[in-house]
Design an enzyme around this catalytic site. Structure first.
Site, PDB file in Angstrom:
ATOM      1  N   LYS A 142      -7.266  22.618  -4.954  1.00  0.00           N
ATOM      2  CA  LYS A 142      -6.094  21.779  -4.710  1.00  0.00           C
ATOM      3  C   LYS A 142      -5.612  21.204  -6.053  1.00  0.00           C
ATOM      4  O   LYS A 142      -5.642  19.999  -6.289  1.00  0.00           O
ATOM      5  CB  LYS A 142      -6.443  20.649  -3.741  1.00  0.00           C
ATOM      6  CG  LYS A 142      -6.917  21.113  -2.376  1.00  0.00           C
ATOM      7  CD  LYS A 142      -5.764  21.616  -1.537  1.00  0.00           C
ATOM      8  CE  LYS A 142      -6.207  21.937  -0.118  1.00  0.00           C
ATOM      9  NZ  LYS A 142      -5.084  22.405   0.734  1.00  0.00           N
ATOM     10  N   HIS A 150      -4.366  10.497 -11.020  1.00  0.00           N
ATOM     11  CA  HIS A 150      -5.607  10.541 -10.243  1.00  0.00           C
ATOM     12  C   HIS A 150      -6.823  10.352 -11.149  1.00  0.00           C
ATOM     13  O   HIS A 150      -7.689   9.501 -10.881  1.00  0.00           O
ATOM     14  CB  HIS A 150      -5.705  11.877  -9.505  1.00  0.00           C
ATOM     15  CG  HIS A 150      -7.031  12.136  -8.867  1.00  0.00           C
ATOM     16  ND1 HIS A 150      -7.335  11.709  -7.588  1.00  0.00           N
ATOM     17  CD2 HIS A 150      -8.143  12.777  -9.328  1.00  0.00           C
ATOM     18  CE1 HIS A 150      -8.578  12.070  -7.295  1.00  0.00           C
ATOM     19  NE2 HIS A 150      -9.089  12.715  -8.327  1.00  0.00           N
ATOM     20  N   HIS A 153      -6.837   6.813 -12.873  1.00  0.00           N
ATOM     21  CA  HIS A 153      -7.217   5.752 -11.933  1.00  0.00           C
ATOM     22  C   HIS A 153      -8.725   5.730 -11.703  1.00  0.00           C
ATOM     23  O   HIS A 153      -9.359   4.672 -11.773  1.00  0.00           O
ATOM     24  CB  HIS A 153      -6.484   5.954 -10.608  1.00  0.00           C
ATOM     25  CG  HIS A 153      -6.932   5.018  -9.527  1.00  0.00           C
ATOM     26  ND1 HIS A 153      -6.707   3.656  -9.569  1.00  0.00           N
ATOM     27  CD2 HIS A 153      -7.608   5.237  -8.370  1.00  0.00           C
ATOM     28  CE1 HIS A 153      -7.212   3.084  -8.504  1.00  0.00           C
ATOM     29  NE2 HIS A 153      -7.773   4.019  -7.759  1.00  0.00           N
ATOM     30  N   GLN A 214      -0.764   3.118  -1.412  1.00  0.00           N
ATOM     31  CA  GLN A 214      -1.546   3.478  -2.597  1.00  0.00           C
ATOM     32  C   GLN A 214      -0.847   3.022  -3.882  1.00  0.00           C
ATOM     33  O   GLN A 214      -1.482   2.482  -4.787  1.00  0.00           O
ATOM     34  CB  GLN A 214      -1.786   4.986  -2.635  1.00  0.00           C
ATOM     35  CG  GLN A 214      -2.760   5.478  -1.578  1.00  0.00           C
ATOM     36  CD  GLN A 214      -2.855   6.993  -1.544  1.00  0.00           C
ATOM     37  OE1 GLN A 214      -1.850   7.688  -1.389  1.00  0.00           O
ATOM     38  NE2 GLN A 214      -4.043   7.524  -1.712  1.00  0.00           N
TER      39      GLN A 214
END
Length: 227
Positions: A142, A150, A153, A214
């Site tokens: 993916k 991503h 973080h 988010q």
């Protein structure tokens, strides 16, 4: 000789700085897993970077791995852990009459102070566990989900919360953990349902709401750490 002296002086400075890191932490949390020294979390971080670099290369000519059973169990476990942490942050802050705007750290060994310190550690440990999200993305190929945001973080959170538990286990940082835990309950419910298969897609119409949650959590976390 001057170069040798400079190198020796630099090494002594590094040793003194490292000793200060170890000695000036919160004594209540010093013996807890992955807290006393930054070395273990740095090693985990380096392994994480290695996986990000090598993983896609190893999977390039392989089929995506079916991780459905693993993902269902993992996401269910993370929902339970996130719900537990949200409850503990909320209950501890409420009982201790925490301020939402400016709350100093209680460094005492009182039951409420230790309860807050413990849930801060659990939150820190959950950030380490969440590095598995990246591994799952790689194994399932993916690549679109393996973004800079991503990775940034996940890596910043483990270091921020190592420092938090090492030096300030409690205080205003509770609000970050509280909000983030609630968002992660929703997020891992979504991921868990999605892992069950394509037939669940019709029940996941609320994905845009999750994305908004988010982003709000990321912005709030960034602002809190700047303060």
């Amino acid at each position: 000789m001057q170069g040798v002296h400079t190198a020796s002086s630099t090494w002594q400075t590094v040793q003194l700085y490292y000793r200060d890191i170890l000695e000036h932490g919160d004594k209540r949390t010093d013996d807890w897993l992955l807290v006393h020294s930054p070395v273990p979390i740095v090693c985990i971080f380096l392994c994480y970077l290695l996986v990000i670099w090598a993983g896609p290369k190893l999977m390039e000519h392989r089929q995506p791995i079916n991780l459905k059973p693993v993902l269902v169990v993992y996401n269910l476990a993370m929902v339970c852990l996130s719900a537990y942490m949200f409850y503990e942050f909320t209950a501890s802050a409420w009982l201790a009459k925490y301020s939402l705007l400016c709350q100093p750290v209680d460094y005492s060994d009182s039951p409420l102070a230790m309860r807050m310190a413990r849930v801060c550690w659990w939150f820190y440990f959950s950030k380490v566990m969440e590095l598995a999200d990246t591994v799952f993305f790689i194994l399932r190929k993916k690549s679109s989900q393996l973004t800079f945001l991503h990775v940034y973080h996940h890596t910043t959170m483990i270091f921020n919360w190592w420092a938090g538990v090492k030096y300030v286990a409690g205080g205003q940082s509770f609000l970050i953990g509280q909000i983030n835990s609630l968002v992660h309950v929703v997020m891992y419910v979504y991921y868990g349902l999605a892992a069950l298969g394509p037939h669940m897609k019709k029940y996941l119409w609320w994905k845009p709401c999750l994305t908004s949650l988010q982003l709000t959590s990321l912005i709030q976390t960034a602002l809190e750490f700047q303060i």
